[in-house]
Design an enzyme around this catalytic site. Sequence first.
Site, mmCIF file in Angstrom:
data_model
loop_
_atom_site.group_PDB
_atom_site.id
_atom_site.type_symbol
_atom_site.label_atom_id
_atom_site.label_comp_id
_atom_site.label_asym_id
_atom_site.label_seq_id
_atom_site.Cartn_x
_atom_site.Cartn_y
_atom_site.Cartn_z
ATOM 1 N N ASP A 34 3.538 116.369 -36.122
ATOM 2 C CA ASP A 34 4.519 116.985 -37.123
ATOM 3 C C ASP A 34 5.141 118.178 -36.883
ATOM 4 O O ASP A 34 5.859 118.616 -37.622
ATOM 5 C CB ASP A 34 3.879 116.860 -38.701
ATOM 6 C CG ASP A 34 2.795 117.823 -38.589
ATOM 7 O OD1 ASP A 34 2.391 118.453 -37.626
ATOM 8 O OD2 ASP A 34 2.336 117.932 -39.774
ATOM 9 N N GLY A 35 4.487 118.688 -35.738
ATOM 10 C CA GLY A 35 5.132 120.099 -35.021
ATOM 11 C C GLY A 35 4.269 121.084 -35.344
ATOM 12 O O GLY A 35 4.586 122.518 -35.188
ATOM 13 N N GLU A 36 3.089 121.210 -36.375
ATOM 14 C CA GLU A 36 2.353 122.119 -36.424
ATOM 15 C C GLU A 36 1.522 122.581 -35.370
ATOM 16 O O GLU A 36 1.138 121.695 -34.289
ATOM 17 C CB GLU A 36 1.270 121.857 -37.803
ATOM 18 C CG GLU A 36 2.068 121.760 -39.017
ATOM 19 C CD GLU A 36 1.094 121.259 -40.238
ATOM 20 O OE1 GLU A 36 -0.029 121.331 -40.078
ATOM 21 O OE2 GLU A 36 1.648 121.491 -41.375
ATOM 22 N N ARG A 93 16.500 142.206 -33.430
ATOM 23 C CA ARG A 93 17.994 142.427 -33.699
ATOM 24 C C ARG A 93 18.157 142.568 -35.219
ATOM 25 O O ARG A 93 19.282 143.203 -35.617
ATOM 26 C CB ARG A 93 18.765 141.735 -32.909
ATOM 27 C CG ARG A 93 18.580 141.885 -31.589
ATOM 28 C CD ARG A 93 19.651 140.907 -30.799
ATOM 29 N NE ARG A 93 18.861 139.711 -30.578
ATOM 30 C CZ ARG A 93 19.648 138.699 -29.727
ATOM 31 N NH1 ARG A 93 20.729 138.688 -29.233
ATOM 32 N NH2 ARG A 93 18.827 137.342 -29.846
ATOM 33 N N GLN A 94 17.540 141.940 -36.222
ATOM 34 C CA GLN A 94 17.702 141.989 -37.487
ATOM 35 C C GLN A 94 16.881 143.278 -38.138
ATOM 36 O O GLN A 94 16.036 142.831 -38.827
ATOM 37 C CB GLN A 94 17.613 140.785 -38.420
ATOM 38 C CG GLN A 94 17.966 141.001 -39.817
ATOM 39 C CD GLN A 94 19.603 140.668 -40.168
ATOM 40 O OE1 GLN A 94 20.226 139.733 -39.526
ATOM 41 N NE2 GLN A 94 20.236 141.468 -40.951
ATOM 42 N N ASP A 166 27.905 148.571 -23.433
ATOM 43 C CA ASP A 166 28.474 149.152 -24.662
ATOM 44 C C ASP A 166 27.831 150.340 -24.549
ATOM 45 O O ASP A 166 26.788 150.863 -24.028
ATOM 46 C CB ASP A 166 28.322 148.251 -25.945
ATOM 47 C CG ASP A 166 26.648 147.950 -26.130
ATOM 48 O OD1 ASP A 166 25.638 148.671 -25.759
ATOM 49 O OD2 ASP A 166 26.512 146.875 -26.420
ATOM 50 N N LYS A 189 32.435 148.225 -26.625
ATOM 51 C CA LYS A 189 32.270 146.953 -27.186
ATOM 52 C C LYS A 189 32.508 146.905 -28.652
ATOM 53 O O LYS A 189 31.940 147.754 -29.437
ATOM 54 C CB LYS A 189 30.974 146.147 -26.838
ATOM 55 C CG LYS A 189 30.827 144.786 -27.338
ATOM 56 C CD LYS A 189 29.662 144.064 -26.771
ATOM 57 C CE LYS A 189 28.211 144.108 -27.235
ATOM 58 N NZ LYS A 189 27.126 143.395 -27.233
ATOM 59 N N ARG A 191 31.947 144.386 -32.315
ATOM 60 C CA ARG A 191 31.615 143.047 -32.388
ATOM 61 C C ARG A 191 32.072 142.970 -34.168
ATOM 62 O O ARG A 191 32.047 143.700 -34.821
ATOM 63 C CB ARG A 191 30.224 142.997 -32.560
ATOM 64 C CG ARG A 191 29.499 141.657 -33.201
ATOM 65 C CD ARG A 191 28.010 141.629 -33.141
ATOM 66 N NE ARG A 191 27.604 141.907 -31.743
ATOM 67 C CZ ARG A 191 27.345 140.959 -30.801
ATOM 68 N NH1 ARG A 191 27.290 139.576 -31.116
ATOM 69 N NH2 ARG A 191 26.770 141.325 -29.535
ATOM 70 N N ASP A 216 21.346 145.512 -19.417
ATOM 71 C CA ASP A 216 21.438 145.386 -20.546
ATOM 72 C C ASP A 216 19.847 144.972 -20.829
ATOM 73 O O ASP A 216 19.246 144.656 -20.068
ATOM 74 C CB ASP A 216 22.153 144.007 -21.192
ATOM 75 C CG ASP A 216 22.836 144.432 -22.555
ATOM 76 O OD1 ASP A 216 22.343 145.286 -23.268
ATOM 77 O OD2 ASP A 216 23.767 143.717 -22.909
HETATM 78 C C1 R5P Z 1 23.548 143.739 -28.030
HETATM 79 O O1 R5P Z 1 23.907 144.648 -28.378
HETATM 80 C C2 R5P Z 1 22.788 143.379 -26.952
HETATM 81 O O2 R5P Z 1 22.256 144.663 -26.136
HETATM 82 C C3 R5P Z 1 23.240 142.531 -25.845
HETATM 83 O O3 R5P Z 1 24.460 142.936 -25.236
HETATM 84 C C4 R5P Z 1 23.537 141.171 -26.594
HETATM 85 O O4 R5P Z 1 22.362 140.715 -27.279
HETATM 86 C C5 R5P Z 1 23.768 140.251 -25.680
HETATM 87 O O5 R5P Z 1 24.318 138.958 -26.125
HETATM 88 P P1 R5P Z 1 25.220 138.207 -25.547
HETATM 89 O O6 R5P Z 1 24.413 137.583 -24.159
HETATM 90 O O7 R5P Z 1 25.346 136.876 -26.698
HETATM 91 O O8 R5P Z 1 26.577 138.548 -25.435
#
Ligand code: R5P
Length: 294
Positions: A34-36, A93-94, A166, A189, A191, A216
């Site tokens: 079941d995925g557990e 990231r959140q 960025d 950059k 977004r 990055d």
């Molecule tokens: C964003 O600020 C991160 O540093 C990466 O540039 C980003 O997560 C890359 O995501 P993706 O490959 O979807 O453009």
Amino acid sequence: MKVVLGPASAALAEKVAELSNCEKVVVAYKTFPDGENYIRLEGNVQDEHVAIVQTTCAPQDSRLMQLAFIAAAAKRNKARKVTAVVPYLAYARQDKIFLDGENISIETVTQMLKAAGVDELVTVNIHAEGALDLFPFPAKNLSAIPLLAEHFAQKGYRKAFALAPDKGAMYIAQQAQQVLGGEAGHLEKQRDRYTGQTSQTCKGLNVKDKVVIIFDDIISTGGTIVGAAEILRAEGAAKIFAACVHPLLIGDAERRILAAGVEEIVGTDSVPSRNSKVSLAPLIANALKALESG
Ligand code: R5P
């Protein structure tokens, strides 16, 4: 210290154990129909400081549960201290509220890990270091950028242009520049918070006839690198490489990046893949040594 081989990072954990001269603890694991998830420590951890090496790239939730179960099993079996070594920390990231009604996911994730038994955490190039302030336990953020830059230096690309896609990643390009000894710069950059769409522009950079390495933290869909590579080609760059710590490379990201004119993608074993050409093992082994003596 004993190094626990988390199922998601067993190869990396083996190397860390060897470099740190530590005994390994194997983890038996399986997924029920079941995925557990199920885990069992196949070694004695009583009175030990254990370092669980377990990355949490996809399937993130499953790997987080495995990590929590391993930490809890270690404590249940009387480990003295549990250090979670999580090279790619899912949900990092959140780390703030961008839109009303959201959750700060990384706060919840680290609270869950603490409740399970994690006493401290080591991660690598977390997206924003400020997130560490939200953690309910001490945490250390390592940078793998010098290792990635050294890889290119060894391949003969000393003096290459280190480019951040960025402004926020400019510190990454500067760390690479310290190893490579060439120039560094960043693109701009933007977004859209609702659609996630990004656009990039190049202001005041001269990359004509130069070898450029885009550094990055993460390559996810590849959109950022594809956009950067297109700009670099238009500006006359001689050769373009892409380097990242966490090569998530979702879907056809790799194909699109190479089609955009990038010669090669170099990532680390934070996210095991065929692009994981640089190992984090020495970086993690050194950090664990420092934690033990400190
Ligand atoms: C964003 O600020 C991160 O540093 C990466 O540039 C980003 O997560 C890359 O995501 P993706 O490959 O979807 O453009």
